[in-house]
Design a protein around this motif. Structure first.
Motif, PDB file in Angstrom:
ATOM      1  N   PHE A   1       0.848  -1.190   0.000  1.00 28.67           N
ATOM      2  CA  PHE A   1       0.000   0.000   0.000  1.00 28.67           C
ATOM      3  C   PHE A   1       0.883   1.239   0.000  1.00 28.67           C
TER       4      PHE A   1
ATOM      5  N   SER B   1       0.860   5.827  -0.249  1.00 31.71           N
ATOM      6  CA  SER B   1       0.232   7.141  -0.344  1.00 31.71           C
ATOM      7  C   SER B   1       1.354   8.114  -0.681  1.00 31.71           C
TER       8      SER B   1
ATOM      9  N   LYS C   1      -3.629   1.884   2.575  1.00 28.25           N
ATOM     10  CA  LYS C   1      -4.500   0.739   2.850  1.00 28.25           C
ATOM     11  C   LYS C   1      -5.950   1.207   2.970  1.00 28.25           C
ATOM     12  N   GLU C   2      -6.137   2.317   3.655  1.00 28.66           N
ATOM     13  CA  GLU C   2      -7.481   2.879   3.833  1.00 28.66           C
ATOM     14  C   GLU C   2      -8.097   3.270   2.488  1.00 28.66           C
ATOM     15  N   ASN C   3      -7.296   3.831   1.585  1.00 27.42           N
ATOM     16  CA  ASN C   3      -7.794   4.292   0.285  1.00 27.42           C
ATOM     17  C   ASN C   3      -7.719   3.220  -0.799  1.00 27.42           C
ATOM     18  N   GLY C   4      -7.119   2.077  -0.488  1.00 29.38           N
ATOM     19  CA  GLY C   4      -6.980   1.015  -1.482  1.00 29.38           C
ATOM     20  C   GLY C   4      -5.941   1.326  -2.562  1.00 29.38           C
ATOM     21  N   SER C   5      -4.967   2.186  -2.255  1.00 25.69           N
ATOM     22  CA  SER C   5      -3.912   2.535  -3.219  1.00 25.69           C
ATOM     23  C   SER C   5      -2.748   1.558  -3.061  1.00 25.69           C
ATOM     24  N   THR C   6      -2.465   0.823  -4.109  1.00 27.75           N
ATOM     25  CA  THR C   6      -1.372  -0.150  -4.054  1.00 27.75           C
ATOM     26  C   THR C   6      -0.339   0.158  -5.137  1.00 27.75           C
TER      27      THR C   6
ATOM     28  N   SER D   1      -5.183   2.484  -7.941  1.00 23.93           N
ATOM     29  CA  SER D   1      -5.799   3.371  -6.964  1.00 23.93           C
ATOM     30  C   SER D   1      -7.306   3.246  -7.042  1.00 23.93           C
ATOM     31  N   SER D   2      -7.912   3.377  -5.900  1.00 28.07           N
ATOM     32  CA  SER D   2      -9.373   3.408  -5.883  1.00 28.07           C
ATOM     33  C   SER D   2      -9.826   4.826  -6.244  1.00 28.07           C
TER      34      SER D   2
END
Length: 185
Positions: free
Chosen positions: A124, A126, A140-145, A179-180
């Motif tokens: 994850f 940011s 992890k909270e935003n689903g960005s990997t 990214s979400s």
């Protein structure tokens, strides 16, 4: 051998420092004997060696990896490097060489070896954070990997181990960023 009087901690450092202390001590003792001989010759006495002895000291630093050898090739490289450095010092100090200056290789590699490895890293992320833990949590909270695959090749393993200037070849085969919608806002 080093005569810098620098002491490092640890078993290996202590081992080499004991050898250096003994070698430098013996070297200095021989220099004192030569100086005493020179004084005796100058005073018309016979002296220990029976003739004048001139000392021209050549010093040069060499990389540590030339001191730790486990095969024949690095030993040959170390000897040849020492000869090369001594000739350079002679030239720099206008000391004529008594013999022909045949060039010997300082980079001997009989067996060509290559080793490759691939590493895949993902997690994850940011991009707005400078703190590792905070960036991980927000990603992890935003689903960005993020994921990438790195391939590294060492062409000439012996040269890579014995020469700090020898580089590896690397490439990033795959890079993907997912990214979400929330992370893109």
């Amino acid at each position: 051998m080093s005569d810098k009087d620098e002491w490092q901690s640890g078993f290996v450092a202590t081992y080499f420092q004991i050898i250096e202390t003994a070698a430098v001590g013996n070297y200095r003792a021989i220099l004192k004997r030569i100086a005493k001989n020179t004084d005796a010759i100058a005073a018309a006495a016979s002296g220990e060696f029976g003739r004048h002895i001139g000392v021209k000291e050549l010093k040069a630093d060499i990389p540590l990896h030339y001191l730790i050898n486990f095969s024949r090739d690095p030993v040959a490289e170390a000897v040849n490097l020492g000869v090369e450095r001594a000739r350079e010092l002679c030239s720099d100090n206008q000391i004529a060489l008594a013999t022909a200056t045949t060039t010997y290789p300082t980079d001997i590699h009989e067996a060509h070896t290559k080793v490759s490895s691939t590493e895949e890293m993902k997690g994850f992320v940011s991009f707005d954070e400078t703190d590792y833990e905070t960036g991980y949590a927000r990603g992890k909270e935003n689903g960005s990997t993020i994921m990438f695959r790195l391939a590294i090749t060492v062409d000439g393993v012996n040269r890579f181990v014995t020469s700090p200037q020898h580089d590896t070849k690397g490439s990033t085969d795959t890079l993907s960023l997912m990214s979400s919608a929330a992370a893109c806002r």
